[in-house]
Design a protein around this motif. Structure first.
Motif: not given
Length: 244
Positions: A50-54, A73-79, A104-112
């Motif tokens: 499991t990979v996070i692309d921050l 893969v969890y792809a995270l972005d503010l925009h 979302g901001d940084l990891f805020d959208s991951l919820k644990g």
């Protein structure tokens, strides 16, 4: 690694034998840079992980990780536009079923949720230089006055999202406060290991003789090396482990 320009808003990379082709929206969404490409060179395995692309931007690492066999893969972005483009590129590359893009901001959208690998390619350039460099379109946040703010803030919550013995891959460049970033990394992780370093030419849009760069150098925030008539900055890529 080989790269091929295929159109004004499309680029193709072959990395570790995997080819990815991304649609790019310059000026709207972060476009992969030389730093991104050099991080990718060091990112050689993630099969079954499991990979996070921050700070996913155009989806460069999200698509690459999925192509390399990541199970999720969890792809995270503010925009929103970055998330829209990452989803589009995941679909175009046939990996949309494994790429979950969240705004979302940084990891805020991951919820644990936790990952085996986190790739952090967020801004690490002093504000006064970031826009002049051409690397950061207006919607993309920069790294604060010394370039370290975003990365240091990331270290405050990153451990919560790494599995036991998980790894974080992150760059540190000499156009920001390197020591502040490394101090935060070593306060967070038991093991912080340098895996790659390279000197790269300063963008023509930035002059070390004129403000704001001259002041940042004088203040000891930015560090450059002169080689002949050229000014160079340094990139270092680190791997941090989530030790016990």
């Amino acid at each position: 690694m080989t790269t091929q320009e295929t159109a004004i808003h499309t680029k193709e990379w072959t990395i570790h034998g995997r080819t990815i082709r991304l649609e790019l929206w310059p000026g709207r969404v972060f476009v992969p840079t030389t730093t991104s490409e050099l991080i990718a060179d060091q990112f050689s395995s993630c099969a079954g992980e499991t990979v996070i692309d921050l700070g996913c931007g155009s989806g460069f690492f999200a698509v690459l990780a999925a192509k390399m066999g990541a199970k999720r893969v969890y792809a995270l972005d503010l925009h929103k536009e970055a998330c829209d483009l990452t989803r589009r590129n995941a679909e175009k590359n046939g990996v949309a079923d494994r790429v979950d893009c969240r705004q979302g901001d940084l990891f805020d959208s991951l919820k644990g949720l936790v990952a085996d690998t986190i790739i952090d390619d967020v801004s690490g350039v002093a504000d006064a230089l970031a826009r002049r460099s051409g690397w950061f379109p207006e919607p993309v946040p920069t790294g604060g006055p010394d370039g370290a703010d975003s990365t240091v803030r990331m270290f405050q919550s990153v451990r919560q999202h790494l599995a036991p013995n998980g790894r974080l891959i992150f760059p540190v460049i000499s156009l920001a406060n390197e020591q502040r970033i490394l101090d935060a990394a070593r306060q967070t992780f038991n093991e912080v290991r340098l895996v790659f370093e390279k000197r790269l030419p300063l963008p023509a849009s930035i002059s070390p003789e004129t403000p704001p760069l001259s002041q940042l150098i004088s203040d000891g925030i930015v560090r450059l090396i002169k080689k002949g008539s050229r000014w160079l900055w340094e990139l270092r890529i680190y791997e941090a482990r989530n030790g016990s």
